[in-house]
Design a protein around this motif. Structure first.
Motif, short mmCIF file in Angstrom:
data_model
loop_
_atom_site.label_atom_id
_atom_site.label_comp_id
_atom_site.label_asym_id
_atom_site.label_seq_id
_atom_site.Cartn_x
_atom_site.Cartn_y
_atom_site.Cartn_z
N TYR A 15 0.84 -1.20 0.00
CA TYR A 15 0.00 0.00 0.00
C TYR A 15 0.88 1.25 0.00
O TYR A 15 2.03 1.20 0.43
CB TYR A 15 -0.92 0.02 1.24
CG TYR A 15 -2.10 -0.93 1.15
CD1 TYR A 15 -3.20 -0.61 0.35
CD2 TYR A 15 -2.12 -2.13 1.85
CE1 TYR A 15 -4.30 -1.47 0.27
CE2 TYR A 15 -3.21 -2.99 1.77
CZ TYR A 15 -4.30 -2.66 0.97
OH TYR A 15 -5.37 -3.50 0.89
N LYS A 19 3.10 -0.26 3.58
CA LYS A 19 2.65 -1.51 4.20
C LYS A 19 2.60 -2.65 3.17
O LYS A 19 1.91 -2.57 2.17
CB LYS A 19 1.25 -1.30 4.80
CG LYS A 19 0.64 -2.55 5.39
CD LYS A 19 1.31 -2.95 6.68
CE LYS A 19 1.10 -4.43 6.99
NZ LYS A 19 1.80 -4.84 8.22
N ALA A 21 1.10 -5.70 2.43
CA ALA A 21 -0.03 -6.52 2.88
C ALA A 21 0.03 -7.93 2.32
O ALA A 21 -0.41 -8.88 2.96
CB ALA A 21 -1.34 -5.85 2.50
N GLY A 42 -5.50 -8.37 9.90
CA GLY A 42 -4.32 -7.73 9.32
C GLY A 42 -3.45 -8.67 8.51
O GLY A 42 -2.41 -8.27 7.98
N ALA A 43 -3.87 -9.94 8.37
CA ALA A 43 -3.05 -10.93 7.66
C ALA A 43 -2.95 -10.64 6.17
O ALA A 43 -1.98 -11.02 5.51
CB ALA A 43 -3.63 -12.33 7.87
N GLY A 44 -3.97 -9.99 5.61
CA GLY A 44 -3.97 -9.71 4.17
C GLY A 44 -5.13 -10.37 3.42
O GLY A 44 -5.19 -10.31 2.19
N LYS A 45 -6.10 -10.93 4.16
CA LYS A 45 -7.21 -11.64 3.53
C LYS A 45 -8.05 -10.71 2.65
O LYS A 45 -8.30 -11.00 1.49
CB LYS A 45 -8.11 -12.28 4.60
CG LYS A 45 -7.40 -13.24 5.53
CD LYS A 45 -8.33 -13.83 6.58
CE LYS A 45 -8.98 -12.86 7.54
NZ LYS A 45 -8.04 -12.17 8.46
N SER A 46 -8.48 -9.59 3.24
CA SER A 46 -9.34 -8.67 2.47
C SER A 46 -8.57 -8.07 1.30
O SER A 46 -9.16 -7.85 0.22
CB SER A 46 -9.88 -7.56 3.36
OG SER A 46 -10.78 -8.09 4.30
N THR A 47 -7.29 -7.82 1.49
CA THR A 47 -6.49 -7.29 0.38
C THR A 47 -6.53 -8.27 -0.79
O THR A 47 -6.76 -7.87 -1.94
CB THR A 47 -5.03 -7.08 0.85
OG1 THR A 47 -5.03 -6.12 1.91
CG2 THR A 47 -4.15 -6.59 -0.28
P1 ADP Z 1 -7.31 -8.90 6.89
O1 ADP Z 1 -8.46 -8.80 5.97
O2 ADP Z 1 -6.63 -10.24 6.88
O3 ADP Z 1 -7.65 -8.48 8.28
P2 ADP Z 1 -6.25 -6.66 5.36
O4 ADP Z 1 -6.04 -7.17 3.99
O5 ADP Z 1 -7.45 -5.85 5.61
O6 ADP Z 1 -6.17 -7.88 6.39
O7 ADP Z 1 -4.99 -5.80 5.79
C1 ADP Z 1 -3.66 -6.26 5.63
C2 ADP Z 1 -2.71 -5.15 6.05
O8 ADP Z 1 -2.77 -4.08 5.13
C3 ADP Z 1 -3.00 -4.57 7.42
O9 ADP Z 1 -1.79 -4.26 8.04
C4 ADP Z 1 -3.79 -3.32 7.08
O10 ADP Z 1 -3.62 -2.35 8.09
C5 ADP Z 1 -3.15 -2.89 5.79
N1 ADP Z 1 -4.09 -2.15 4.92
C6 ADP Z 1 -5.30 -2.58 4.50
N2 ADP Z 1 -5.88 -1.67 3.69
C7 ADP Z 1 -5.00 -0.63 3.60
C8 ADP Z 1 -5.02 0.62 2.91
N3 ADP Z 1 -6.05 0.99 2.15
N4 ADP Z 1 -3.94 1.43 3.05
C9 ADP Z 1 -2.88 1.07 3.82
N5 ADP Z 1 -2.81 -0.10 4.48
C10 ADP Z 1 -3.84 -0.94 4.39
#
Ligand code: ADP
Ligand code: MG
Length: 312
Positions: A15, A19, A21, A42-47
């Motif tokens: 990001y 970060k 991810a 915070g693992a990266g699932k939603s990403t």
């Molecule tokens: P999960 O879904 O497994 O909880 P995310 O994919 O939401 O994890 O997030 C993975 C990492 O990326 C986390 O450290 C989160 O803070 C970071 N992150 C998620 N979205 C953003 C963004 N838009 N900008 C910066 N960092 C992000």
């Protein structure tokens, strides 16, 4: 090209701000399965899910959905997947019925082929068809999102943390619907940090932690990988002092005559554990065991991965 429902290769996301991810994830989701993507917050699932949905731009690697590369064939890739996002977003002034009609329109589903009423019935919202979305409870909104993801009848349905804010009864209804879709041939991917949920539903489970894949196994294999085993032993007399032996990882008194013992399957077997109690003068009356669940596997694997990372 593979015949996987989803093929992810060396997927990376950094990001803005730095970060990382996703740090190079390679993963196949087999067709026809219920696949669990498990990992702590915070693992990266939603990403990962949002890259597949076209909502987040990857910074490296590639992904195919139903054989369509998300960069080269974005329209076909998008048509092959329905995604229920983690965050609930709705236009509060549309009714569930209108929400589904508009979504079907966006996907170019002809009026005659729309299944608005069927979808609302499937997610138990038929009596809310004409209510404003803003009047729906959190659980209802999430179920509406599931219906919305299915308007174009995609072969893959992805649910990102689908049970957040859904009470137990409705959760069960949601799972019934998901299982039914899967039986009709839809490949399901769900992310969760509820291990029992993944264990109960999924054929296969991948675990990610800090943007890296740390496991990708059938649920059965993964459960088998947990080395800690717990037993409860009832003995024939009150226990005055806890027996002490190196074969126990942990031993505690649950009742006057019941001991809860944890041991490592890879170090000792149940016979040795019971023999240690008998050496202490205790007669065994009853033994109950609990198969290790995914919680154990998850803790063991993430602990191992963290230790390995710390060692580098
Ligand atoms: P999960 O879904 O497994 O909880 P995310 O994919 O939401 O994890 O997030 C993975 C990492 O990326 C986390 O450290 C989160 O803070 C970071 N992150 C998620 N979205 C953003 C963004 N838009 N900008 C910066 N960092 C992000
Ligand atoms: Mg998430």
């Amino acid at each position: 090209m593979t015949d996987a429902a989803i093929a992810i290769r060396d997927l990376q996301k950094t990001y803005k701000g730095g970060k990382q991810a996703l740090q190079g994830v390679t993963l196949d989701v087999p067709r026809g399965q219920i696949f669990g993507l498990l990992g702590p917050n915070g693992a990266g699932k939603s990403t990962m899910i949002n890259i597949l949905a076209g909502l987040v731009n990857k910074t490296g690697g590639s992904a195919e959905i139903w054989g369509f590369d998300i960069d080269k064939h974005p329209r076909n890739a998008k048509a092959s997947i329905g995604i229920v996002p983690q965050e609930i977003v709705f236009d509060p002034f549309f009714t569930p019925s209108e929400t589904l009609e508009i979504q079907a329109g966006l996907y170019g589903v002809p009026k005659a082929q729309r299944q608005t009423a069927e979808l609302l019935r499937a997610v138990h919202l038929e009596d809310k068809a004409n209510a404003y979305s803003r009047t729906l409870s959190g659980g209802m909104k999430r179920r509406l999102l599931v219906a919305k993801a299915m308007v174009h009848s995609p072969p893959i349905l992805v649910l990102d943390e689908p049970t957040a804010g859904v009470d137990i009864e409705l959760r069960q209804q949601l799972w019934d619907y998901v299982r039914e879709l899967n039986r009709s041939g839809v490949t399901i991917v769900l992310t969760t940090h509820y291990l029992e949920e993944a264990e109960e539903l999924c054929d296969r489970i991948a675990i990610i932690n800090h943007g890296r894949l740390i496991a990708n196994e059938t649920t059965r294999t993964l459960v088998g990988m947990a080395q800690e085993k717990a037993v409860e032993v009832t003995v024939d007399r009150d226990v005055a002092a806890l027996p002490d032996a190196s074969c126990f990882e942990k031993i505690e008194l649950k009742g006057e005559r019941t001991l809860a013992i944890t041991y490592r399957k890879d170090k000792v077997n149940a016979g040795e554990v019971l023999a240690a109690l008998q050496r202490d003068g205790l007669g065994i009356v009853d033994v109950s065991t609990r198969e290790a669940d995914l919680e154990d596997v998850f803790l063991n694997l993430t602990r191992a991965a963290n230790t390995a990372a710390a060692a580098i």
